[in-house]
Design a protein around this motif. Structure first.
Motif, PDB file in Angstrom:
ATOM      1  N   LYS A 143      35.932 -66.557 -32.017  1.00 12.75           N
ATOM      2  CA  LYS A 143      36.772 -65.384 -31.806  1.00 12.75           C
ATOM      3  C   LYS A 143      38.255 -65.750 -31.810  1.00 12.75           C
ATOM      4  O   LYS A 143      39.080 -65.045 -32.379  1.00 12.75           O
ATOM      5  CB  LYS A 143      36.391 -64.729 -30.484  1.00 12.75           C
ATOM      6  CG  LYS A 143      37.054 -63.400 -30.245  1.00 12.75           C
ATOM      7  CD  LYS A 143      36.553 -62.773 -28.975  1.00 12.75           C
ATOM      8  CE  LYS A 143      37.174 -61.408 -28.775  1.00 12.75           C
ATOM      9  NZ  LYS A 143      36.742 -60.781 -27.546  1.00 12.75           N
ATOM     10  N   ARG A 177      36.866 -60.338 -38.062  1.00 15.92           N
ATOM     11  CA  ARG A 177      36.974 -59.369 -36.980  1.00 15.92           C
ATOM     12  C   ARG A 177      38.023 -58.285 -37.231  1.00 15.92           C
ATOM     13  O   ARG A 177      38.580 -57.717 -36.302  1.00 15.92           O
ATOM     14  CB  ARG A 177      37.203 -60.063 -35.636  1.00 15.92           C
ATOM     15  CG  ARG A 177      35.951 -60.818 -35.187  1.00 15.92           C
ATOM     16  CD  ARG A 177      36.216 -61.681 -33.964  1.00 15.92           C
ATOM     17  NE  ARG A 177      35.008 -62.281 -33.426  1.00 15.92           N
ATOM     18  CZ  ARG A 177      34.408 -63.349 -33.925  1.00 15.92           C
ATOM     19  NH1 ARG A 177      34.842 -63.905 -35.023  1.00 15.92           N
ATOM     20  NH2 ARG A 177      33.345 -63.851 -33.343  1.00 15.92           N
ATOM     21  N   LYS A 234      33.808 -58.602 -41.215  1.00 18.78           N
ATOM     22  CA  LYS A 234      33.115 -58.864 -39.951  1.00 18.78           C
ATOM     23  C   LYS A 234      33.502 -60.218 -39.377  1.00 18.78           C
ATOM     24  O   LYS A 234      33.850 -60.332 -38.203  1.00 18.78           O
ATOM     25  CB  LYS A 234      31.604 -58.791 -40.147  1.00 18.78           C
ATOM     26  CG  LYS A 234      30.842 -59.013 -38.849  1.00 18.78           C
ATOM     27  CD  LYS A 234      29.530 -59.709 -39.132  1.00 18.78           C
ATOM     28  CE  LYS A 234      28.790 -60.007 -37.867  1.00 18.78           C
ATOM     29  NZ  LYS A 234      29.100 -61.325 -37.339  1.00 18.78           N
ATOM     30  N   ASP A 293      32.411 -57.086 -47.157  1.00 18.42           N
ATOM     31  CA  ASP A 293      31.904 -56.607 -45.871  1.00 18.42           C
ATOM     32  C   ASP A 293      31.681 -57.753 -44.886  1.00 18.42           C
ATOM     33  O   ASP A 293      31.992 -57.639 -43.703  1.00 18.42           O
ATOM     34  CB  ASP A 293      30.642 -55.756 -46.033  1.00 18.42           C
ATOM     35  CG  ASP A 293      29.510 -56.456 -46.758  1.00 18.42           C
ATOM     36  OD1 ASP A 293      29.753 -57.519 -47.362  1.00 18.42           O
ATOM     37  OD2 ASP A 293      28.377 -55.930 -46.727  1.00 18.42           O
ATOM     38  N   LYS A 294      31.206 -58.890 -45.377  1.00 18.65           N
ATOM     39  CA  LYS A 294      31.006 -60.048 -44.500  1.00 18.65           C
ATOM     40  C   LYS A 294      32.355 -60.609 -44.040  1.00 18.65           C
ATOM     41  O   LYS A 294      32.523 -60.982 -42.883  1.00 18.65           O
ATOM     42  CB  LYS A 294      30.187 -61.131 -45.197  1.00 18.65           C
ATOM     43  CG  LYS A 294      29.916 -62.296 -44.263  1.00 18.65           C
ATOM     44  CD  LYS A 294      28.896 -63.252 -44.777  1.00 18.65           C
ATOM     45  CE  LYS A 294      28.662 -64.322 -43.720  1.00 18.65           C
ATOM     46  NZ  LYS A 294      27.856 -65.400 -44.196  1.00 18.65           N
ATOM     47  N   LYS A 335      34.460 -54.704 -36.548  1.00 18.22           N
ATOM     48  CA  LYS A 335      33.546 -55.410 -35.650  1.00 18.22           C
ATOM     49  C   LYS A 335      32.138 -55.628 -36.175  1.00 18.22           C
ATOM     50  O   LYS A 335      31.526 -56.643 -35.896  1.00 18.22           O
ATOM     51  CB  LYS A 335      33.459 -54.684 -34.306  1.00 18.22           C
ATOM     52  CG  LYS A 335      34.742 -54.806 -33.539  1.00 18.22           C
ATOM     53  CD  LYS A 335      34.602 -54.332 -32.120  1.00 18.22           C
ATOM     54  CE  LYS A 335      35.953 -54.455 -31.462  1.00 18.22           C
ATOM     55  NZ  LYS A 335      35.938 -54.487 -30.060  1.00 18.22           N
ATOM     56  N   ARG A 336      31.592 -54.650 -36.924  1.00 17.76           N
ATOM     57  CA  ARG A 336      30.217 -54.784 -37.402  1.00 17.76           C
ATOM     58  C   ARG A 336      30.157 -54.692 -38.913  1.00 17.76           C
ATOM     59  O   ARG A 336      30.906 -53.947 -39.534  1.00 17.76           O
ATOM     60  CB  ARG A 336      29.342 -53.685 -36.790  1.00 17.76           C
ATOM     61  CG  ARG A 336      29.055 -53.947 -35.337  1.00 17.76           C
ATOM     62  CD  ARG A 336      28.104 -52.915 -34.775  1.00 17.76           C
ATOM     63  NE  ARG A 336      28.491 -52.629 -33.407  1.00 17.76           N
ATOM     64  CZ  ARG A 336      29.329 -51.657 -33.042  1.00 17.76           C
ATOM     65  NH1 ARG A 336      29.846 -50.853 -33.921  1.00 17.76           N
ATOM     66  NH2 ARG A 336      29.641 -51.494 -31.779  1.00 17.76           N
ATOM     67  N   ARG A 337      29.224 -55.441 -39.486  1.00 12.78           N
ATOM     68  CA  ARG A 337      29.099 -55.473 -40.953  1.00 12.78           C
ATOM     69  C   ARG A 337      28.647 -54.133 -41.503  1.00 12.78           C
ATOM     70  O   ARG A 337      29.095 -53.711 -42.572  1.00 12.78           O
ATOM     71  CB  ARG A 337      28.120 -56.575 -41.357  1.00 12.78           C
ATOM     72  CG  ARG A 337      28.106 -56.813 -42.848  1.00 12.78           C
ATOM     73  CD  ARG A 337      27.382 -58.091 -43.182  1.00 12.78           C
ATOM     74  NE  ARG A 337      27.319 -58.278 -44.629  1.00 12.78           N
ATOM     75  CZ  ARG A 337      26.768 -59.316 -45.203  1.00 12.78           C
ATOM     76  NH1 ARG A 337      26.236 -60.268 -44.462  1.00 12.78           N
ATOM     77  NH2 ARG A 337      26.737 -59.426 -46.503  1.00 12.78           N
ATOM     78  N   THR A 338      27.784 -53.425 -40.768  1.00 14.99           N
ATOM     79  CA  THR A 338      27.337 -52.114 -41.247  1.00 14.99           C
ATOM     80  C   THR A 338      28.505 -51.135 -41.282  1.00 14.99           C
ATOM     81  O   THR A 338      28.610 -50.324 -42.209  1.00 14.99           O
ATOM     82  CB  THR A 338      26.209 -51.546 -40.367  1.00 14.99           C
ATOM     83  OG1 THR A 338      26.627 -51.545 -39.010  1.00 14.99           O
ATOM     84  CG2 THR A 338      24.945 -52.344 -40.506  1.00 14.99           C
ATOM     85  N   VAL A 339      29.391 -51.206 -40.309  1.00  8.71           N
ATOM     86  CA  VAL A 339      30.578 -50.343 -40.275  1.00  8.71           C
ATOM     87  C   VAL A 339      31.499 -50.704 -41.435  1.00  8.71           C
ATOM     88  O   VAL A 339      32.061 -49.829 -42.102  1.00  8.71           O
ATOM     89  CB  VAL A 339      31.314 -50.454 -38.920  1.00  8.71           C
ATOM     90  CG1 VAL A 339      32.590 -49.646 -38.931  1.00  8.71           C
ATOM     91  CG2 VAL A 339      30.403 -50.006 -37.786  1.00  8.71           C
TER      92      VAL A 339
END
Length: 79
Positions: free
Chosen positions: A69, A11, A8, A4-5, A14-18
């Motif tokens: 980025k 990229r 993120k 998950d990290k 976009k988000r670690r929770t997603v």
């Protein structure tokens, strides 16, 4: 590095929770196996993410804890 990290930081998501939710839903595969968010990513792994009706396949080329980025695209190669 945890999957998950990695998703993120690179990229790909976009988000670690997603990224975490996608892993829990079984939409992320590494080397043709469904894996959990805690999977340890290694260079050479092939990650496949299902986004609705299309999927993205990428090979891990580099692992870094943080990245800019512009440099994030160097962490993977689309297949």
């Amino acid at each position: 590095m945890r999957l998950d990290k990695y998703l993120k930081v690179s990229r790909l998501i976009k988000r670690r929770t997603v990224a975490n939710e996608a892993c829990d839903a079984g939409r992320v595969m590494v080397n043709d196996k469904v894996v959990k968010a805690s999977y340890d990513v290694k260079v050479g792994d092939v990650i496949e993410i299902a986004f609705g009706n299309k999927s993205v396949k990428a090979e891990v080329t580099m692992i870094a804890d943080t990245t800019k980025k512009e440099d994030a695209k160097e962490m993977y190669k689309y297949l």
